[in-house]
Scaffold this active site. Structure first.
Site, PDB file in Angstrom:
ATOM      1  N   GLY A 197      17.129  58.464  45.176  1.00 24.13           N
ATOM      2  CA  GLY A 197      17.950  58.694  46.366  1.00 24.13           C
ATOM      3  C   GLY A 197      19.434  58.736  46.053  1.00 24.13           C
ATOM      4  N   GLY A 217      21.070  59.388  43.104  1.00 28.12           N
ATOM      5  CA  GLY A 217      21.452  60.557  42.296  1.00 28.12           C
ATOM      6  C   GLY A 217      21.419  61.836  43.112  1.00 28.12           C
ATOM      7  CG  PHE A 253      12.477  45.208  57.290  1.00 30.50           C
ATOM      8  CD1 PHE A 253      11.648  46.168  57.833  1.00 30.50           C
ATOM      9  CD2 PHE A 253      12.397  44.950  55.930  1.00 30.50           C
ATOM     10  CE1 PHE A 253      10.750  46.855  57.047  1.00 30.50           C
ATOM     11  CE2 PHE A 253      11.500  45.640  55.125  1.00 30.50           C
ATOM     12  CZ  PHE A 253      10.677  46.599  55.680  1.00 30.50           C
ATOM     13  CD  GLN A 307      15.017  41.008  47.318  1.00 33.33           C
ATOM     14  OE1 GLN A 307      14.685  42.176  47.462  1.00 33.33           O
ATOM     15  NE2 GLN A 307      15.861  40.406  48.130  1.00 33.33           N
ATOM     16  CG  HIS A 365       9.033  41.969  48.296  1.00 38.01           C
ATOM     17  ND1 HIS A 365       7.989  41.524  49.069  1.00 38.01           N
ATOM     18  CD2 HIS A 365       9.668  42.911  49.030  1.00 38.01           C
ATOM     19  CE1 HIS A 365       8.005  42.185  50.225  1.00 38.01           C
ATOM     20  NE2 HIS A 365       9.006  43.028  50.225  1.00 38.01           N
ATOM     21  CG  LEU A 420       6.511  45.860  48.049  1.00 43.72           C
ATOM     22  CD1 LEU A 420       7.123  44.598  47.501  1.00 43.72           C
ATOM     23  CD2 LEU A 420       7.606  46.793  48.533  1.00 43.72           C
ATOM     24  CD  GLU A 446      11.414  41.873  54.498  1.00 42.61           C
ATOM     25  OE1 GLU A 446      11.621  41.787  53.279  1.00 42.61           O
ATOM     26  OE2 GLU A 446      12.309  41.805  55.338  1.00 42.61           O
ATOM     27  NE  ARG A 485      12.529  42.087  51.014  1.00 44.36           N
ATOM     28  CZ  ARG A 485      12.693  43.363  50.732  1.00 44.36           C
ATOM     29  NH1 ARG A 485      13.292  43.722  49.624  1.00 44.36           N
ATOM     30  NH2 ARG A 485      12.224  44.285  51.553  1.00 44.36           N
ATOM     31  CG  HIS A 490      11.220  44.187  45.354  1.00 43.96           C
ATOM     32  ND1 HIS A 490      10.315  45.232  45.300  1.00 43.96           N
ATOM     33  CD2 HIS A 490      12.003  44.426  46.437  1.00 43.96           C
ATOM     34  CE1 HIS A 490      10.544  46.055  46.307  1.00 43.96           C
ATOM     35  NE2 HIS A 490      11.575  45.605  46.999  1.00 43.96           N
ATOM     36  NE  ARG A 532      17.210  45.657  47.909  1.00 45.54           N
ATOM     37  CZ  ARG A 532      16.124  46.063  48.573  1.00 45.54           C
ATOM     38  NH1 ARG A 532      16.187  46.370  49.851  1.00 45.54           N
ATOM     39  NH2 ARG A 532      14.958  46.152  47.947  1.00 45.54           N
ATOM     40  CG  LEU A 566      15.247  53.035  51.088  1.00 44.25           C
ATOM     41  CD1 LEU A 566      14.136  53.409  52.072  1.00 44.25           C
ATOM     42  CD2 LEU A 566      15.130  53.907  49.842  1.00 44.25           C
TER      43      LEU A 566
HETATM   44  C1  LIG Z   1       7.614  49.500  45.771  1.00 43.59           C
HETATM   45  C2  LIG Z   1       9.010  49.479  46.291  1.00 43.59           C
HETATM   46  C3  LIG Z   1       9.251  49.563  47.657  1.00 43.59           C
HETATM   47  C4  LIG Z   1      10.553  49.549  48.153  1.00 43.59           C
HETATM   48  N1  LIG Z   1      10.767  49.643  49.510  1.00 43.59           N
HETATM   49  C5  LIG Z   1      12.040  49.686  49.986  1.00 43.59           C
HETATM   50  C6  LIG Z   1      12.305  49.884  51.378  1.00 43.59           C
HETATM   51  O1  LIG Z   1      11.402  50.044  52.193  1.00 43.59           O
HETATM   52  N2  LIG Z   1      13.582  49.906  51.798  1.00 43.59           N
HETATM   53  C7  LIG Z   1      14.634  49.759  50.931  1.00 43.59           C
HETATM   54  O2  LIG Z   1      15.781  49.792  51.371  1.00 43.59           O
HETATM   55  N3  LIG Z   1      14.402  49.598  49.600  1.00 43.59           N
HETATM   56  C8  LIG Z   1      13.142  49.573  49.113  1.00 43.59           C
HETATM   57  N4  LIG Z   1      12.932  49.420  47.750  1.00 43.59           N
HETATM   58  C9  LIG Z   1      14.074  49.455  46.837  1.00 43.59           C
HETATM   59  C10 LIG Z   1      14.542  50.894  46.661  1.00 43.59           C
HETATM   60  O3  LIG Z   1      13.467  51.776  46.807  1.00 43.59           O
HETATM   61  C11 LIG Z   1      15.171  51.131  45.299  1.00 43.59           C
HETATM   62  O4  LIG Z   1      16.144  50.151  45.069  1.00 43.59           O
HETATM   63  C12 LIG Z   1      15.836  52.502  45.267  1.00 43.59           C
HETATM   64  O5  LIG Z   1      14.930  53.489  45.659  1.00 43.59           O
HETATM   65  C13 LIG Z   1      16.408  52.839  43.900  1.00 43.59           C
HETATM   66  O6  LIG Z   1      16.909  54.149  43.990  1.00 43.59           O
HETATM   67  P1  LIG Z   1      17.823  54.767  42.848  1.00 43.59           P
HETATM   68  O7  LIG Z   1      18.239  56.122  43.323  1.00 43.59           O
HETATM   69  O8  LIG Z   1      18.883  53.819  42.490  1.00 43.59           O
HETATM   70  O9  LIG Z   1      16.853  54.873  41.590  1.00 43.59           O
HETATM   71  P2  LIG Z   1      15.345  55.409  41.421  1.00 43.59           P
HETATM   72  O10 LIG Z   1      14.794  55.986  42.648  1.00 43.59           O
HETATM   73  O11 LIG Z   1      14.594  54.322  40.754  1.00 43.59           O
HETATM   74  O12 LIG Z   1      15.561  56.588  40.397  1.00 43.59           O
HETATM   75  C14 LIG Z   1      16.014  56.380  39.085  1.00 43.59           C
HETATM   76  C15 LIG Z   1      16.183  57.715  38.427  1.00 43.59           C
HETATM   77  O13 LIG Z   1      16.794  57.552  37.153  1.00 43.59           O
HETATM   78  C16 LIG Z   1      16.119  58.331  36.197  1.00 43.59           C
HETATM   79  N5  LIG Z   1      16.291  57.696  34.880  1.00 43.59           N
HETATM   80  C17 LIG Z   1      16.112  56.398  34.552  1.00 43.59           C
HETATM   81  N6  LIG Z   1      16.351  56.224  33.238  1.00 43.59           N
HETATM   82  C18 LIG Z   1      16.691  57.426  32.736  1.00 43.59           C
HETATM   83  C19 LIG Z   1      17.034  57.898  31.450  1.00 43.59           C
HETATM   84  N7  LIG Z   1      17.055  57.113  30.367  1.00 43.59           N
HETATM   85  N8  LIG Z   1      17.321  59.217  31.304  1.00 43.59           N
HETATM   86  C20 LIG Z   1      17.265  60.063  32.360  1.00 43.59           C
HETATM   87  N9  LIG Z   1      16.934  59.661  33.604  1.00 43.59           N
HETATM   88  C21 LIG Z   1      16.660  58.361  33.780  1.00 43.59           C
HETATM   89  C22 LIG Z   1      14.677  58.366  36.664  1.00 43.59           C
HETATM   90  O14 LIG Z   1      14.003  59.489  36.152  1.00 43.59           O
HETATM   91  C23 LIG Z   1      14.864  58.458  38.179  1.00 43.59           C
HETATM   92  O15 LIG Z   1      15.032  59.789  38.575  1.00 43.59           O
HETATM   93  C24 LIG Z   1      11.637  49.430  47.247  1.00 43.59           C
HETATM   94  C25 LIG Z   1      11.400  49.360  45.882  1.00 43.59           C
HETATM   95  C26 LIG Z   1      10.101  49.359  45.409  1.00 43.59           C
HETATM   96  C27 LIG Z   1       9.894  49.223  43.919  1.00 43.59           C
END
Ligand SMILES: Cc1cc2nc3c(=O)[nH]c(=O)nc-3n(C[C@H](O)[C@H](O)[C@H](O)COP(=O)(O)OP(=O)(O)OC[C@H]3O[C@@H](n4cnc5c(N)ncnc54)[C@H](O)[C@@H]3O)c2cc1C
Length: 578
Positions: A14, A16, A115, A235, A237, A247, A250, A281, A351, A393, A399
């Protein structure tokens, strides 16, 4: 191969993708991702995204900001929390306008549910603030943003794994990546680079995180001399599937689910009489561990510790199928349990990383705790630390963090590239990425990386978990240091170039080891209990000595720490009662 882009974004979750959407309006933009974009962990987010829309009951951004600060045990930077809460309302409408299919109220407005830690009027009672698309909210966000990026002609480099970053003093000039399909090394020259590489829950054995969540971005920067902030706050969870960590959102408790011990008691009555199962949490994870250590958990043979029940049976099959279809499916698939008929066995699961790459509110990476920044280097999302989550958090606040701060970083990058030039490149481009791989190939008959990884995860879970003590953490540090030495001797068994997944696993393991080392070090250093960092030898929060962020540095392969002040503009720390 050498590429040239004004803006390069690493990670297609999300954070990026939102940054790419903004940066690409004014700059030639590339997104690199080690996964196919829509497989990023954001796609696994279930429960929701918070914004004080006030669609179902009265709500205000100010209450949201306050809850965020209090939930984070007052380690939150309050200006950033205000931005989060105020901008989230428009951010959610932007997602709606871009096509995100939110659940609706009968009147057609975006529906909202409860939540943990989200309250009305500064803690009076729970409020419905989480906007959601069933329990597939993250999946919908990712699909929505990806299609918009394609429309905006963002260039995607899928299955490219970043191995190095080009830093000249405090200026960033690009990155180096390995293409999985060919094994070739690519150089991306760039005026601005954003790290959005997500979390690192894989340093623990029981985790909700995807296999790819290995903290490659923060670990790489740490080795390059960039400090990392607040790593001790990880954290847990409260409701991971027993024995697996997968997971259970919540959102189940948001819809009315109840936690019960082996005697069927609603034990949260003892710990958070007002918010009960919707307390933050950290408090619930501790309450569960507390019940387990009192012998009130339920025995099983699938895990190092016992479990409790998450009871959703009273919600009825219809509510579960309509609002929580994914967790119903998980529970049936992994446990053979229909949550409409029987409670789900759950236990705390690693988590979310509250800490990470320190940034300001526009994604610029801090070079120290004194206000200086890297040029052309940005971070957003879970790998970054703004810090809006402080020591803990609140659910649904990640998100919204991605959307709000991913967007702000993208806007800032677009502005920056217009007034700046590409760094003058050395005649011979850096060979560090290649050198690292060559070194792994040289080792013969080294230790098995799988063993190193499983030892690391075991020690982190057992000794640097929900509760932490001096002796345990010392032990963990000794073991991790030994494992880091062993890692230097591991050998690359598969030396083929195309699709060398063994090589990727080794690179990821190196990153996990460095981050775990720094995490355990910071956890040992912080002698108080705050948010998710619970010390059994220092059970109280200590504002006098510890109301400060930690910055961890890696120098000569050893961690050292310094402090960074907390931005307290409005709410002075108070005891946390729920
Ligand atoms: C099961 C689960 C449920 C969740 N539910 C919620 C929720 O309901 N509400 C909420 O607010 N949060 C929730 N969270 C937390 C939230 O989803 C994450 O914190 C968030 O989506 C992370 O987004 P991000 O864009 O930072 O990274 P990510 O979505 O993790 O993306 C990381 C990106 O980096 C890339 N990457 C990593 N390393 C490299 C590398 N070496 N070279 C190139 N690319 C790389 C990957 O390919 C990927 O595209 C949840 C988390 C989990 C695990």
């Amino acid at each position: 191969m050498i590429h040239e882009y004004e803006a390069v974004i690493i990670g297609s979750g999300g954070a990026g993708l939102y940054a790419a959407l903004e940066a690409s309006k004014k700059a030639k933009t590339a997104v690199l991702s080690k996964l196919y974009p829509i497989r990023s962990h954001t796609g696994a987010a279930q429960g929701g995204i918070s914004a004080a829309l006030g669609n179902v009951e009265e709500d205000k951004p100010e209450w949201h900001a306050f809850d965020t600060v209090k939930g984070g045990d007052y380690l939150v930077d309050q200006n950033a929390a205000n931005i989060l809460a105020e901008t989230s309302v428009q951010a959610v409408y932007d997602l709606e306008n871009r096509g995100l299919p939110f659940n609706r109220t009968p009147e057609g407005l975006i529906d909202q549910r409860r939540f943990g830690g989200h309250t009305r009027n500064f803690g009076q009672a729970p409020v419905r603030r989480a906007c959601y698309a069933a329990d597939r909210t993250g999946h919908m966000i990712l699909q929505t943003l990806y299609q918009q990026c394609i429309k905006n002609n963002v260039s995607f480099f899928d299955e490219f794994h970043i191995v190095d970053v080009i830093l000249d003093q405090k200026k960033c000039g690009g990155i180096i990546a390995l293409e999985l399909a060919t094994g070739d090394i690519h150089i991306f020259k760039s005026k601005a680079v954003l790290f959005a590489t997500g979390g690192f829950g894989r340093m623990f054995s029981i985790t909700s995180n995807a296999y790819a969540n290995t903290g490659d971005g923060p670990a790489l920067l740490l080795r390059k001399g960039v400090p990392l902030e607040d790593l001790e706050f990880f954290q847990f969870h409260p409701t991971g599937i027993y024995g697996m960590g997968i997971l259970i959102t919540e959102g189940v408790r948001g819809e009315g689910g109840i936690l019960r011990n082996q005697d069927g008691e609603r034990f949260m009555e003892q710990y958070a009489p007002k918010l009960l199962d919707l307390a933050p949490r950290d408090m619930i994870a501790r309450a569960i561990m507390n019940q387990i250590s009192k012998g009130k958990g339920i025995k099983g043979d699938q895990s190092i510790y016992d479990y409790v029940h998450l009871d959703a049976t009273h919600l009825g099959a219809e509510v579960i199928e309509e609002k929580l279809p994914e967790i119903s499916d998980f529970s049936k698939t992994y446990l053979g349990i229909d949550p409409a008929k029987k409670p789900i066995p759950v236990q705390p699961t690693a988590h979310y990383a509250m800490g990470g790459i320190p940034t300001d509110e526009n994604g610029r990476v801090a070079a120290d705790g004194k206000g200086s920044f890297y040029e052309g280097l940005y971070a957003a999302g879970e790998c970054a630390c703004v810090s809006v989550h402080g020591a803990n958090r609140l659910g649904t606040n990640s998100l919204v963090d991605l959307i709000v701060f991913g967007k702000r970083a993208g806007v800032e990058m677009a502005k920056f590239v217009h007034g700046s030039h590409f760094l003058r490149f050395p005649k011979h481009p850096p060979k560090s990425g290649k050198a690292l791989i060559e070194k792994l190939k040289e080792n013969r008959n080294g230790p098995q990386p799988e063993k190193i990884r499983s030892q690391l995860q075991k020690y982190m879970t057992e000794k640097v978990g929900v509760y932490r003590g001096e002796e345990d953490m010392q032990k963990a540090l000794t073991v991790i240091n030994h494992l880091r030495e062993e890692y230097k001797k591991v050998s690359l068994q598969d030396t083929n170039k195309p699709f060398n997944t063994h090589l990727l696993e080794l690179l990821e393991l190196g990153n996990l080891l460095d981050l775990a080392y720094a995490t355990a070090f910071c956890a040992l250093d912080r002698k108080e209990t705050r948010g998710a960092h619970a010390r059994n030898d220092y059970p109280e929060r200590d504002d006098k000595n510890w109301l400060k962020h930690t910055l961890a540095w890696l120098k000569d392969d050893r961690v050292s720490v310094s402090a960074k002040p907390v931005d307290i503009v409005k709410w002075k720390p108070k005891p946390r009662k729920y």
